[in-house]
Motif scaffolding. Sequence first.
Motif, PDB file in Angstrom:
ATOM      1  N   PRO A 195      19.453   2.050  -9.370  1.00 52.08           N
ATOM      2  CA  PRO A 195      18.352   2.530 -10.222  1.00 52.08           C
ATOM      3  C   PRO A 195      17.201   1.556 -10.389  1.00 52.08           C
ATOM      4  O   PRO A 195      16.122   1.966 -10.829  1.00 52.08           O
ATOM      5  CB  PRO A 195      19.046   2.804 -11.565  1.00 52.08           C
ATOM      6  CG  PRO A 195      20.249   1.934 -11.559  1.00 52.08           C
ATOM      7  CD  PRO A 195      20.691   1.845 -10.134  1.00 52.08           C
ATOM      8  N   PHE A 196      17.391   0.273 -10.024  1.00 54.55           N
ATOM      9  CA  PHE A 196      16.354  -0.732 -10.235  1.00 54.55           C
ATOM     10  C   PHE A 196      15.716  -1.214  -8.933  1.00 54.55           C
ATOM     11  O   PHE A 196      14.903  -2.132  -8.953  1.00 54.55           O
ATOM     12  CB  PHE A 196      16.940  -1.920 -11.002  1.00 54.55           C
ATOM     13  CG  PHE A 196      17.669  -1.516 -12.257  1.00 54.55           C
ATOM     14  CD1 PHE A 196      17.029  -0.768 -13.228  1.00 54.55           C
ATOM     15  CD2 PHE A 196      19.002  -1.847 -12.447  1.00 54.55           C
ATOM     16  CE1 PHE A 196      17.699  -0.366 -14.382  1.00 54.55           C
ATOM     17  CE2 PHE A 196      19.677  -1.464 -13.579  1.00 54.55           C
ATOM     18  CZ  PHE A 196      19.019  -0.712 -14.561  1.00 54.55           C
ATOM     19  N   ASP A 197      16.088  -0.618  -7.806  1.00 55.12           N
ATOM     20  CA  ASP A 197      15.465  -0.930  -6.523  1.00 55.12           C
ATOM     21  C   ASP A 197      15.674   0.273  -5.611  1.00 55.12           C
ATOM     22  O   ASP A 197      16.806   0.612  -5.272  1.00 55.12           O
ATOM     23  CB  ASP A 197      16.091  -2.189  -5.900  1.00 55.12           C
ATOM     24  CG  ASP A 197      15.302  -2.695  -4.690  1.00 55.12           C
ATOM     25  OD1 ASP A 197      14.606  -1.879  -4.053  1.00 55.12           O
ATOM     26  OD2 ASP A 197      15.374  -3.896  -4.396  1.00 55.12           O
ATOM     27  N   ASP A 198      14.575   0.913  -5.223  1.00 54.53           N
ATOM     28  CA  ASP A 198      14.654   2.151  -4.456  1.00 54.53           C
ATOM     29  C   ASP A 198      15.056   1.931  -3.005  1.00 54.53           C
ATOM     30  O   ASP A 198      15.159   2.913  -2.255  1.00 54.53           O
ATOM     31  CB  ASP A 198      13.312   2.892  -4.502  1.00 54.53           C
ATOM     32  CG  ASP A 198      13.009   3.441  -5.884  1.00 54.53           C
ATOM     33  OD1 ASP A 198      13.959   3.603  -6.661  1.00 54.53           O
ATOM     34  OD2 ASP A 198      11.819   3.680  -6.193  1.00 54.53           O
TER      35      ASP A 198
ATOM     36  N   PRO B 152      15.027  -0.361   4.763  1.00 56.02           N
ATOM     37  CA  PRO B 152      13.636  -0.852   4.811  1.00 56.02           C
ATOM     38  C   PRO B 152      12.645   0.241   4.416  1.00 56.02           C
ATOM     39  O   PRO B 152      12.938   1.444   4.505  1.00 56.02           O
ATOM     40  CB  PRO B 152      13.459  -1.254   6.288  1.00 56.02           C
ATOM     41  CG  PRO B 152      14.446  -0.422   7.028  1.00 56.02           C
ATOM     42  CD  PRO B 152      15.615  -0.234   6.111  1.00 56.02           C
ATOM     43  N   ASP B 153      11.480  -0.172   3.972  1.00 58.85           N
ATOM     44  CA  ASP B 153      10.416   0.774   3.655  1.00 58.85           C
ATOM     45  C   ASP B 153      10.034   1.554   4.906  1.00 58.85           C
ATOM     46  O   ASP B 153       9.909   0.995   5.994  1.00 58.85           O
ATOM     47  CB  ASP B 153       9.185   0.045   3.100  1.00 58.85           C
ATOM     48  CG  ASP B 153       9.429  -0.519   1.709  1.00 58.85           C
ATOM     49  OD1 ASP B 153      10.232   0.080   0.970  1.00 58.85           O
ATOM     50  OD2 ASP B 153       8.843  -1.558   1.374  1.00 58.85           O
TER      51      ASP B 153
ATOM     52  N   ILE C 142      22.506   9.604   6.305  1.00 60.85           N
ATOM     53  CA  ILE C 142      21.128   9.398   6.731  1.00 60.85           C
ATOM     54  C   ILE C 142      20.247   9.214   5.500  1.00 60.85           C
ATOM     55  O   ILE C 142      20.561   9.710   4.417  1.00 60.85           O
ATOM     56  CB  ILE C 142      20.600  10.563   7.595  1.00 60.85           C
ATOM     57  CG1 ILE C 142      20.652  11.874   6.806  1.00 60.85           C
ATOM     58  CG2 ILE C 142      21.399  10.688   8.876  1.00 60.85           C
ATOM     59  CD1 ILE C 142      20.025  13.054   7.534  1.00 60.85           C
ATOM     60  N   THR C 143      19.173   8.469   5.677  1.00 56.23           N
ATOM     61  CA  THR C 143      18.177   8.275   4.621  1.00 56.23           C
ATOM     62  C   THR C 143      16.825   8.714   5.171  1.00 56.23           C
ATOM     63  O   THR C 143      16.305   8.109   6.101  1.00 56.23           O
ATOM     64  CB  THR C 143      18.128   6.807   4.176  1.00 56.23           C
ATOM     65  OG1 THR C 143      17.869   5.968   5.316  1.00 56.23           O
ATOM     66  CG2 THR C 143      19.456   6.392   3.554  1.00 56.23           C
ATOM     67  N   ILE C 144      16.270   9.769   4.588  1.00 61.40           N
ATOM     68  CA  ILE C 144      15.016  10.350   5.046  1.00 61.40           C
ATOM     69  C   ILE C 144      13.941  10.086   4.001  1.00 61.40           C
ATOM     70  O   ILE C 144      14.180  10.288   2.815  1.00 61.40           O
ATOM     71  CB  ILE C 144      15.166  11.872   5.267  1.00 61.40           C
ATOM     72  CG1 ILE C 144      16.424  12.179   6.073  1.00 61.40           C
ATOM     73  CG2 ILE C 144      13.945  12.449   5.945  1.00 61.40           C
ATOM     74  CD1 ILE C 144      16.752  13.657   6.150  1.00 61.40           C
TER      75      ILE C 144
END
Length: 596
Positions: free
Chosen positions: A101-104, A122-123, A70-72
Amino acid sequence: MYLEDWPPPKKMAFRLRSSKFRHVYGNPSRRENCFENIKISRNAHDSSFCAVNPKFVAIVTESGGGGSFITIPVNKPGRVETNFPKVCGHRGPVLDIKWYPFDDNIIASCSDDATVKIWQIPDGGLKTNMTEWQVDLHGHQRRVGYLEWHPTAENILLSAGFDNKCILWNIETAEPINIINCHKDNIHSINWNRDGSLFSTTSKDKMLRVVDPRSGETAAETVAQSGPRISKCVFLGDTSNILTCGFTRSCDRQIALWDVRHFSNPLSTEEIDTACGTLFPIYDHDIRVVYLAGKGDGNIRYFEISDEAPHIHYLNQYMSPHPQRGIGVMPKRGLDIAKHEIARFYKLHSSARGVCEPLSMIVPRKSDSFQADVYPPTPSSTPSLTADEWISGQSREPILVSLKDGHVSNNPVITTAKAVQKKDGNISHTPVITTYKATKGQTPDYTTLAWKDKGQNQVPANKLPNSVRNIQRLSESVKNTGSGDHMNEDKIRLLEDEEKLIMSQTLLPSTDDSRTLAKKTWMSTPSPIDLPANQIPNTNPELRRAYFQQLEEIRSLKQEVGLKDKRIRQLEDELRKCKSETCNGQLEEQVSESSC
């Protein structure tokens, strides 16, 4: 006292080494700032199971029938819902995850299914489960356990699998740069040095190796930890030193500091305790402090590294009654400098509540102003090199940025691999760079011309993929049935549209922007006439380039045939169902007429 003992000896004064980080303390977050109700993975793999950047917290979770994580969003703590969206495209348990490291918004994951996948988050986070990957890399024969992004070059990823191989990937082209086969047993950890010209590994055979990633050769090796359990290693920034964490023969936990130029004996060793959990070293090169977080431990120790003996200086430790299953580290650009926060860990608790607790390491200061001695310029989110520049042999220090105003404070000089090896002392040999990407331009790139005939979009029938020929055959057989049913006519049109779509995808090359990740797949499936993967020629650039070109052609054939044949089987099933429904309808009409 005898006369010869006069004057009495002076008492030796105890001198405490001064350090600005001696009084650093850990500040755990309140419950409302923690992430709760997470089904954290219970896999026994020795990974951290957590990755953090200034936007998201990624945690590997338990799931049935495959692997997921998961990404929170970092700014949305609290209770995580049971049906929270997951990234669930792997067929086996996820073993490691790492943010680019160059794109969150880009994250890499590896799994028990022997694949590496790249995902675009996605943001704002996910709204539904994500199963569509951006890049799919198939090169390992067994499960992939560890991932590490290159620290300065863009789109370079290093993976280590339980097939005793390290593969260097270019995710922009979804192809391998080099397959490194210098290990004799399972790999336990991988870590880059500061400019990405070398990386270090530890393995089950108790060896610590320093490897040249471009040539795949071992630059130096030694027996690091004599104990039978897992050991880890970390490069100490731009120095030639490596810190290892492992066990002694008596199974005591131990750390050791090694100099790459003199690998025969360690510079310093220090025994920690008698616990049995794996130690994870986390090094902060900006302040030269290393943190040790043990799996199953409740405490985190931290040491300061110096150039003078004994090199490793104990500072303090954070004590907690909650043991940790994994830990994630926030990059420096995501810290709160107003609170004098020098590190922030995201600690995964081993309790049944499934808690991820942010833990801030604070250096006490009376002033609220910016502390320049605590926050020197740190690596930014801008790459120093492109993938092709790094593959060609160039090396460069990371681009540094000030945490005070975001000003770029350096312009690192590009060096060659030979200069780096000369600086490292005993690593005096200069391996020849024989990767096929380094010699790109000498011969045409046949992979982009695989299905073109002399530059035209016309392909002979005998050179079409099997999937296209099968669709043509199937559509002709359906037309020859002569059925007047409208459903069958719809199926025929559907087949023709499917054939046109496959032909257009096959004949037209991809024109994706180099800044965006296209959905690509690389699979190493050598044909019987090819060399085995462990016998790839590494001395002749032409042989190496030809080998990888054959692999690319085979990969494209296998991928297209597999995907299109799967679609053909689905259409055949639908046609059979349509025919059975038509026959049943005719039988019902005949029965009704006879009954009347």
